[in-house]
Write a protein that holds these residues in place. Structure first.
Motif, PDB file in Angstrom:
ATOM      1  N   LEU A  52      29.823  23.046 -80.990  1.00 50.83           N
ATOM      2  CA  LEU A  52      31.271  23.100 -80.804  1.00 50.83           C
ATOM      3  C   LEU A  52      31.962  22.977 -82.150  1.00 50.83           C
ATOM      4  O   LEU A  52      31.344  22.584 -83.142  1.00 50.83           O
ATOM      5  CB  LEU A  52      31.727  21.942 -79.907  1.00 50.83           C
ATOM      6  CG  LEU A  52      31.149  21.916 -78.488  1.00 50.83           C
ATOM      7  CD1 LEU A  52      31.534  20.620 -77.793  1.00 50.83           C
ATOM      8  CD2 LEU A  52      31.638  23.129 -77.689  1.00 50.83           C
ATOM      9  N   GLU A  53      33.250  23.285 -82.137  1.00 51.95           N
ATOM     10  CA  GLU A  53      34.046  23.112 -83.354  1.00 51.95           C
ATOM     11  C   GLU A  53      33.980  21.640 -83.743  1.00 51.95           C
ATOM     12  O   GLU A  53      34.139  20.758 -82.889  1.00 51.95           O
ATOM     13  CB  GLU A  53      35.477  23.576 -83.048  1.00 51.95           C
ATOM     14  CG  GLU A  53      36.334  23.829 -84.263  1.00 51.95           C
ATOM     15  CD  GLU A  53      36.875  22.547 -84.875  1.00 51.95           C
ATOM     16  OE1 GLU A  53      36.726  22.372 -86.102  1.00 51.95           O
ATOM     17  OE2 GLU A  53      37.420  21.722 -84.137  1.00 51.95           O
ATOM     18  N   GLU A  54      33.766  21.340 -85.011  1.00 49.67           N
ATOM     19  CA  GLU A  54      33.388  19.967 -85.367  1.00 49.67           C
ATOM     20  C   GLU A  54      34.460  18.922 -85.079  1.00 49.67           C
ATOM     21  O   GLU A  54      34.161  17.750 -84.886  1.00 49.67           O
ATOM     22  CB  GLU A  54      32.912  19.859 -86.823  1.00 49.67           C
ATOM     23  CG  GLU A  54      33.976  19.966 -87.855  1.00 49.67           C
ATOM     24  CD  GLU A  54      33.466  19.576 -89.248  1.00 49.67           C
ATOM     25  OE1 GLU A  54      32.276  19.235 -89.402  1.00 49.67           O
ATOM     26  OE2 GLU A  54      34.283  19.618 -90.177  1.00 49.67           O
ATOM     27  N   ASN A  55      35.721  19.343 -85.009  1.00 54.06           N
ATOM     28  CA  ASN A  55      36.774  18.350 -84.778  1.00 54.06           C
ATOM     29  C   ASN A  55      37.185  18.202 -83.317  1.00 54.06           C
ATOM     30  O   ASN A  55      38.131  17.485 -83.006  1.00 54.06           O
ATOM     31  CB  ASN A  55      38.018  18.703 -85.606  1.00 54.06           C
ATOM     32  CG  ASN A  55      37.747  18.497 -87.081  1.00 54.06           C
ATOM     33  OD1 ASN A  55      37.167  17.479 -87.477  1.00 54.06           O
ATOM     34  ND2 ASN A  55      38.125  19.469 -87.892  1.00 54.06           N
ATOM     35  N   CYS A  56      36.498  18.870 -82.418  1.00 50.49           N
ATOM     36  CA  CYS A  56      37.017  18.905 -81.048  1.00 50.49           C
ATOM     37  C   CYS A  56      37.045  17.520 -80.390  1.00 50.49           C
ATOM     38  O   CYS A  56      37.984  17.194 -79.675  1.00 50.49           O
ATOM     39  CB  CYS A  56      36.268  19.929 -80.197  1.00 50.49           C
ATOM     40  SG  CYS A  56      34.566  19.500 -79.899  1.00 50.49           S
ATOM     41  N   PHE A  57      36.059  16.686 -80.633  1.00 55.74           N
ATOM     42  CA  PHE A  57      36.098  15.338 -80.064  1.00 55.74           C
ATOM     43  C   PHE A  57      37.065  14.458 -80.852  1.00 55.74           C
ATOM     44  O   PHE A  57      37.812  13.656 -80.300  1.00 55.74           O
ATOM     45  CB  PHE A  57      34.709  14.703 -80.061  1.00 55.74           C
ATOM     46  CG  PHE A  57      33.713  15.375 -79.151  1.00 55.74           C
ATOM     47  CD1 PHE A  57      34.110  15.902 -77.924  1.00 55.74           C
ATOM     48  CD2 PHE A  57      32.376  15.484 -79.520  1.00 55.74           C
ATOM     49  CE1 PHE A  57      33.196  16.525 -77.079  1.00 55.74           C
ATOM     50  CE2 PHE A  57      31.462  16.102 -78.681  1.00 55.74           C
ATOM     51  CZ  PHE A  57      31.870  16.629 -77.466  1.00 55.74           C
ATOM     52  N   LEU A  58      37.011  14.649 -82.148  1.00 56.65           N
ATOM     53  CA  LEU A  58      37.855  13.848 -83.038  1.00 56.65           C
ATOM     54  C   LEU A  58      39.337  14.063 -82.727  1.00 56.65           C
ATOM     55  O   LEU A  58      40.132  13.117 -82.695  1.00 56.65           O
ATOM     56  CB  LEU A  58      37.545  14.262 -84.468  1.00 56.65           C
ATOM     57  CG  LEU A  58      37.815  13.279 -85.593  1.00 56.65           C
ATOM     58  CD1 LEU A  58      37.299  11.889 -85.267  1.00 56.65           C
ATOM     59  CD2 LEU A  58      37.181  13.806 -86.877  1.00 56.65           C
ATOM     60  N   ASN A  59      39.712  15.306 -82.443  1.00 61.03           N
ATOM     61  CA  ASN A  59      41.110  15.592 -82.134  1.00 61.03           C
ATOM     62  C   ASN A  59      41.561  14.884 -80.862  1.00 61.03           C
ATOM     63  O   ASN A  59      42.688  14.422 -80.757  1.00 61.03           O
ATOM     64  CB  ASN A  59      41.343  17.103 -81.989  1.00 61.03           C
ATOM     65  CG  ASN A  59      41.221  17.802 -83.335  1.00 61.03           C
ATOM     66  OD1 ASN A  59      41.285  17.152 -84.379  1.00 61.03           O
ATOM     67  ND2 ASN A  59      41.006  19.112 -83.312  1.00 61.03           N
TER      68      ASN A  59
ATOM     69  N   CYS B 260      35.626   1.851 -79.575  1.00 58.15           N
ATOM     70  CA  CYS B 260      36.570   2.826 -80.119  1.00 58.15           C
ATOM     71  C   CYS B 260      37.038   3.707 -78.960  1.00 58.15           C
ATOM     72  O   CYS B 260      36.224   4.398 -78.337  1.00 58.15           O
ATOM     73  CB  CYS B 260      35.891   3.683 -81.171  1.00 58.15           C
ATOM     74  SG  CYS B 260      35.049   2.697 -82.413  1.00 58.15           S
ATOM     75  N   THR B 261      38.310   3.645 -78.665  1.00 52.07           N
ATOM     76  CA  THR B 261      38.851   4.447 -77.566  1.00 52.07           C
ATOM     77  C   THR B 261      39.959   5.351 -78.100  1.00 52.07           C
ATOM     78  O   THR B 261      40.568   5.070 -79.122  1.00 52.07           O
ATOM     79  CB  THR B 261      39.416   3.563 -76.432  1.00 52.07           C
ATOM     80  OG1 THR B 261      40.514   2.831 -76.948  1.00 52.07           O
ATOM     81  CG2 THR B 261      38.392   2.582 -75.929  1.00 52.07           C
ATOM     82  N   SER B 262      40.219   6.393 -77.345  1.00 51.71           N
ATOM     83  CA  SER B 262      41.181   7.391 -77.818  1.00 51.71           C
ATOM     84  C   SER B 262      42.599   6.820 -77.829  1.00 51.71           C
ATOM     85  O   SER B 262      42.873   5.800 -77.200  1.00 51.71           O
ATOM     86  CB  SER B 262      41.142   8.606 -76.906  1.00 51.71           C
ATOM     87  OG  SER B 262      41.451   8.183 -75.599  1.00 51.71           O
ATOM     88  N   GLU B 263      43.475   7.525 -78.508  1.00 57.62           N
ATOM     89  CA  GLU B 263      44.889   7.139 -78.494  1.00 57.62           C
ATOM     90  C   GLU B 263      45.337   7.007 -77.053  1.00 57.62           C
ATOM     91  O   GLU B 263      45.009   7.862 -76.219  1.00 57.62           O
ATOM     92  CB  GLU B 263      45.723   8.249 -79.159  1.00 57.62           C
ATOM     93  CG  GLU B 263      45.834   8.094 -80.641  1.00 57.62           C
ATOM     94  CD  GLU B 263      46.646   9.230 -81.261  1.00 57.62           C
ATOM     95  OE1 GLU B 263      47.629   9.673 -80.646  1.00 57.62           O
ATOM     96  OE2 GLU B 263      46.261   9.672 -82.353  1.00 57.62           O
TER      97      GLU B 263
END
Ligand SMILES: O=C(O)CCC(=O)C(=O)O
Ligand SMILES: [Fe+2]
Length: 265
Positions: free
Chosen positions: A57-64, A216-219
């Motif tokens: 996958l695109e490398e930032n997809c989880f990070l975003n 670590c949880t998402s915004e």
């Protein structure tokens, strides 16, 4: 509140036992925790990127989805030694509600175990290593990545542990900036490919054990969903749209249930 010894874990004032609810962090401890969280951020970023790349996958997809201002909260665990570990619950079997959890395990005392095929396996101690619990890819084995780090937390961060040696007393946990609603984000973002593994902590007959888990949880305002590219004819979206669970994580925990089951379709 000061560390009264240089041993690990340090001995602390018995007064802590009476004041956990009103526990105030010393300025120095705040600074240390802040510094640690800042140092963790690049580690977390790299883990998310590696997970995305491992699925092509695109490398930032989880990070975003995690967001610039993803939330971290820290739990300090203290497991007093107990002559009959077989009779004592350390930390009962559970899966973390976070996206990923960064654990700083005890340097010398084993206790963390992961479940595979109904059997429990101990995680070996690796001094100066962080353990990243990112769930398992094929629903059976936890994927653990160990990252050597340059330095450990200064010891006086451990002033927050209670110092009970009684095995009647349950191991203490307390959170800093805890959340009430927690989402099982990683399993949702990966559309069930990365599953959060069941794990537990057991006590030791001879030695106290300590650990620090940073969840670590998402915004909070981010709606979580499977990453683009993970829904296709073979693999439908297997979770409800929003990753937010309508009951608190800890209510599920008390009932011995997995929060992820509440959001699975
Ligand atoms: O004590 C440990 O090593 C693990 C702790 C843990 O799993 C947790 O705090 O959720
Ligand atoms: Fe955990």
């Amino acid at each position: 509140m000061t560390a009264s010894t240089s041993s690990y874990p340090p001995k602390i004032s018995a007064s802590l036992k009476f004041g956990l609810k009103n526990l105030k962090l010393s300025e120095h401890c705040r600074e240390v925790i802040h510094e640690y969280s800042v140092m963790l951020r690049p580690v977390i970023n790299n883990v998310f990127k590696a997970m995305a790349l491992s699925l092509n996958l695109e490398e930032n997809c989880f990070l975003n989805q995690f967001g610039e201002r993803g939330v971290m909260f820290a739990r300090f665990n203290y497991y007093p030694r107990c002559p009959r570990p077989d009779l004592v619950l350390g930390l009962k079997p559970h899966a973390d509600g976070s996206a990923i959890t960064v654990v700083l395990p005890d340097r010398e005392v084993e206790g963390l175990q992961f479940q595979r095929d109904g059997q429990w396996f101990s995680v070996p101690t690796i001094p100066n290593a962080l353990l990243i619990n990112v769930g398992d890819q094929v629903e059976v084995s936890p994927v653990l990545a160990f990252f050597e780090i340059q330095r450990m937390l200064p010891r006086d961060i451990c002033t927050f542990y209670t110092n009970s040696t009684s095995c009647e007393e349950r191991p203490q946990q307390f959170e800093i900036a805890g959340l009430n609603l927690v989402c099982v984000v990683m399993q949702i973002m990966s559309n069930g490919i990365f599953n959060s593994p069941m794990h537990r902590a057991v006590t030791n007959a001879e030695r106290d054990r300590i650990s620090l888990a940073v969840f670590c949880t998402s915004e909070e305002e981010n709606e979580i969903g499977p990453a683009d590219g993970l829904i296709n004819e073979e693999r439908q979206d297997c979770t409800r749209k929003s990753g937010i669970i309508p009951m608190t994580y800890f209510e599920y925990y008390q009932l011995g249930k997995r929060p992820i089951d509440a959001v699975k379709i």
